[in-house]
Design a protein around this motif. Sequence first.
Motif, PDB file in Angstrom:
ATOM      1  N   LYS A 445      29.176  47.446  38.289  1.00  0.00           N
ATOM      2  CA  LYS A 445      30.572  47.878  38.143  1.00  0.00           C
ATOM      3  C   LYS A 445      31.585  46.821  38.583  1.00  0.00           C
ATOM      4  O   LYS A 445      32.785  46.999  38.361  1.00  0.00           O
ATOM      5  CB  LYS A 445      30.809  49.153  38.958  1.00  0.00           C
ATOM      6  CG  LYS A 445      29.933  50.330  38.562  1.00  0.00           C
ATOM      7  CD  LYS A 445      30.271  50.818  37.158  1.00  0.00           C
ATOM      8  CE  LYS A 445      29.488  52.080  36.816  1.00  0.00           C
ATOM      9  NZ  LYS A 445      29.821  52.592  35.464  1.00  0.00           N
ATOM     10  N   VAL A 446      31.128  45.739  39.178  1.00  0.00           N
ATOM     11  CA  VAL A 446      32.056  44.742  39.724  1.00  0.00           C
ATOM     12  C   VAL A 446      32.676  43.934  38.590  1.00  0.00           C
ATOM     13  O   VAL A 446      31.976  43.346  37.767  1.00  0.00           O
ATOM     14  CB  VAL A 446      31.339  43.812  40.724  1.00  0.00           C
ATOM     15  CG1 VAL A 446      32.263  42.669  41.160  1.00  0.00           C
ATOM     16  CG2 VAL A 446      30.869  44.611  41.944  1.00  0.00           C
ATOM     17  N   ASP A 447      34.000  43.918  38.557  1.00  0.00           N
ATOM     18  CA  ASP A 447      34.742  43.187  37.527  1.00  0.00           C
ATOM     19  C   ASP A 447      35.237  41.836  38.037  1.00  0.00           C
ATOM     20  O   ASP A 447      35.304  40.857  37.294  1.00  0.00           O
ATOM     21  CB  ASP A 447      35.935  44.032  37.074  1.00  0.00           C
ATOM     22  CG  ASP A 447      36.855  43.286  36.116  1.00  0.00           C
ATOM     23  OD1 ASP A 447      36.352  42.775  35.091  1.00  0.00           O
ATOM     24  OD2 ASP A 447      38.070  43.211  36.384  1.00  0.00           O
ATOM     25  N   TYR A 448      35.588  41.771  39.320  1.00  0.00           N
ATOM     26  CA  TYR A 448      36.189  40.559  39.872  1.00  0.00           C
ATOM     27  C   TYR A 448      35.923  40.515  41.372  1.00  0.00           C
ATOM     28  O   TYR A 448      35.865  41.567  42.028  1.00  0.00           O
ATOM     29  CB  TYR A 448      37.701  40.547  39.623  1.00  0.00           C
ATOM     30  CG  TYR A 448      38.425  39.368  40.232  1.00  0.00           C
ATOM     31  CD1 TYR A 448      38.448  38.136  39.598  1.00  0.00           C
ATOM     32  CD2 TYR A 448      39.082  39.486  41.468  1.00  0.00           C
ATOM     33  CE1 TYR A 448      39.111  37.044  40.154  1.00  0.00           C
ATOM     34  CE2 TYR A 448      39.740  38.406  42.030  1.00  0.00           C
ATOM     35  CZ  TYR A 448      39.751  37.185  41.372  1.00  0.00           C
ATOM     36  OH  TYR A 448      40.384  36.107  41.930  1.00  0.00           O
ATOM     37  N   TYR A 449      35.737  39.320  41.922  1.00  0.00           N
ATOM     38  CA  TYR A 449      35.667  39.178  43.378  1.00  0.00           C
ATOM     39  C   TYR A 449      36.073  37.766  43.769  1.00  0.00           C
ATOM     40  O   TYR A 449      35.962  36.819  42.989  1.00  0.00           O
ATOM     41  CB  TYR A 449      34.263  39.508  43.926  1.00  0.00           C
ATOM     42  CG  TYR A 449      33.154  38.596  43.448  1.00  0.00           C
ATOM     43  CD1 TYR A 449      32.857  37.413  44.117  1.00  0.00           C
ATOM     44  CD2 TYR A 449      32.379  38.924  42.337  1.00  0.00           C
ATOM     45  CE1 TYR A 449      31.837  36.576  43.692  1.00  0.00           C
ATOM     46  CE2 TYR A 449      31.359  38.100  41.897  1.00  0.00           C
ATOM     47  CZ  TYR A 449      31.092  36.927  42.582  1.00  0.00           C
ATOM     48  OH  TYR A 449      30.088  36.100  42.152  1.00  0.00           O
ATOM     49  N   GLU A 450      36.579  37.651  44.977  1.00  0.00           N
ATOM     50  CA  GLU A 450      36.892  36.343  45.544  1.00  0.00           C
ATOM     51  C   GLU A 450      36.750  36.423  47.052  1.00  0.00           C
ATOM     52  O   GLU A 450      36.957  37.483  47.656  1.00  0.00           O
ATOM     53  CB  GLU A 450      38.304  35.890  45.172  1.00  0.00           C
ATOM     54  CG  GLU A 450      39.413  36.757  45.709  1.00  0.00           C
ATOM     55  CD  GLU A 450      40.795  36.247  45.327  1.00  0.00           C
ATOM     56  OE1 GLU A 450      41.646  36.121  46.216  1.00  0.00           O
ATOM     57  OE2 GLU A 450      41.031  35.984  44.122  1.00  0.00           O
TER      58      GLU A 450
END
Length: 533
Positions: A445-450
């Motif tokens: 489900k992860v779309d974006y991370y930083e």
Amino acid sequence: MQPSTLRIGKRYRASRLNGPYDAIVIGSGIGGLTTAALLSRLGRKVAVFEQHYTAGGFTHSYERNGYEWDVGVHYIGDVGAPHTLTRRLFDYVTRGELTWAPMDASYDRLFIGERQIDLVAGPANFAAALKREFPGEEQAIDTYLDYLSQVADAMRGYTVGKLLPKMLAKPLQRRQPDFFNQPTREVLGRLTQNPTLIAALTGQWGDNGLPPAQSSFLIHALIARHYLYGGYYPVGGASRMAATIIPVIQEGGGDVFTYADVQQILIESGRATGVRMADGEDIRAPLVISNAGVFNTFGRLLPDGAQRAPYRERLNTVQRSMASVCLYIGLRDTAENLKLPKTNFWIYPGEQYEEQLDAFLKDPDDTDLPLTYISFPSAKDPDFSRRYPGRATIEIVGLGPHEWYASWADKTWGKRGEDYEAKKEAYAQRLLEKLFEKMPHLRDKVDYYELSTPLSTDYFCRYTHGEIYGLNHDPSRFKQDWLRPKTDIPGLYLTGQDIMTCGVAGGLISGLLTTLAISGWRGLPLAKRMFVG
């Protein structure tokens, strides 16, 4: 990487100043904003100068790729009832415009090895849940809660002592219980021999940055009691704090300026008389209040002479607090659909916190993460889905010593090179795995991370070693009687977490203390209103 589009405050230009000002505040963390708002309500015209592109310090939020995250306001305690000091202060400096949403009754969930233990809101529920988990430890748990109350009572005298001359403050210290400023693990070790119970009671140690063998019981007790009635989150996100306080400052003719880099505190004839900005502009005021932390204030902003040497000696008596990394995650679905809880997760490999921490620092690549904190801000904020429909966010905090990233410290933010990005990516994957272990349904489900590092903390908040809690909250720190609002330099005052304690509430109360130190007897009605009601 593009900067956030979420901006609060007025961009600084010398031409936009509307002086003369009665007071200047350096830094717009919650201590600085609270001081400015309280002084404004007492009739002072205050200018706040913030070097970041948005106001709020560790209470600011940022937006990127269609997501919004807080950077430090993961949860607040003592705001569920209007009679508490924290709630009274927030209501006063925002004129009641800041509202709060409760978290789940189980506000903190501890994973200690294979064991799960919930901290439940309400003293009776808190005690009952722990007694079910630890049969036979009923007396230890009851005594522990009594100790929290004794520390809270003793804090009144400790707090008043910050405003009195040092000789008058000393008698108040003699009224403290003997465990008031002893190491946390030492105090709890006298209550119980059960190491898992001690681990459960100290499972929030990341909230002050020191494991229980090193922290003062004072800070442990304040944090534990702060959340004893549950956790809350600001409706509309963390940035609502600055957004609702700034209008109160403006009502008094003042303002909060961003991109406003103070280079030096002006000292003339031994007195603070204003500040010099990065553009060379000198701005005068009879009061200068630093919310920049004692290391910045006395190590960088104070000119040579002007008590700088004595204060630099005092800096040797305190240490900078822990540095951290934070993984900001965006998901393309709602918190409700994803079943994200209004509960924080604290994940530990076992109950021996100090040993696990030492092992990790010696061999970080091949040792399990000693502490992983997971927060679900989009689940906590009932307004999030209106602002960001169909989206959700998660934040994961882990330990990250500054020295791991020091070789990139001279590089520009966002342009530190492939090696730096690779190091961040490796840590990000480890943190994601901790999340997926507890919530495997989120893996796809992860779309974006930083990932932010201590260099981010330095760049945005000017804590040069990435220290998120200012000073270490060990017993020696609470013996330093120079950590008070009034400095030895006439016209120069301090506010923020270094003069009281860490956290939003600690910074908020520091703003009240600084205002009272400045106002003297004129502040008595304010003191009565806040402390008595």
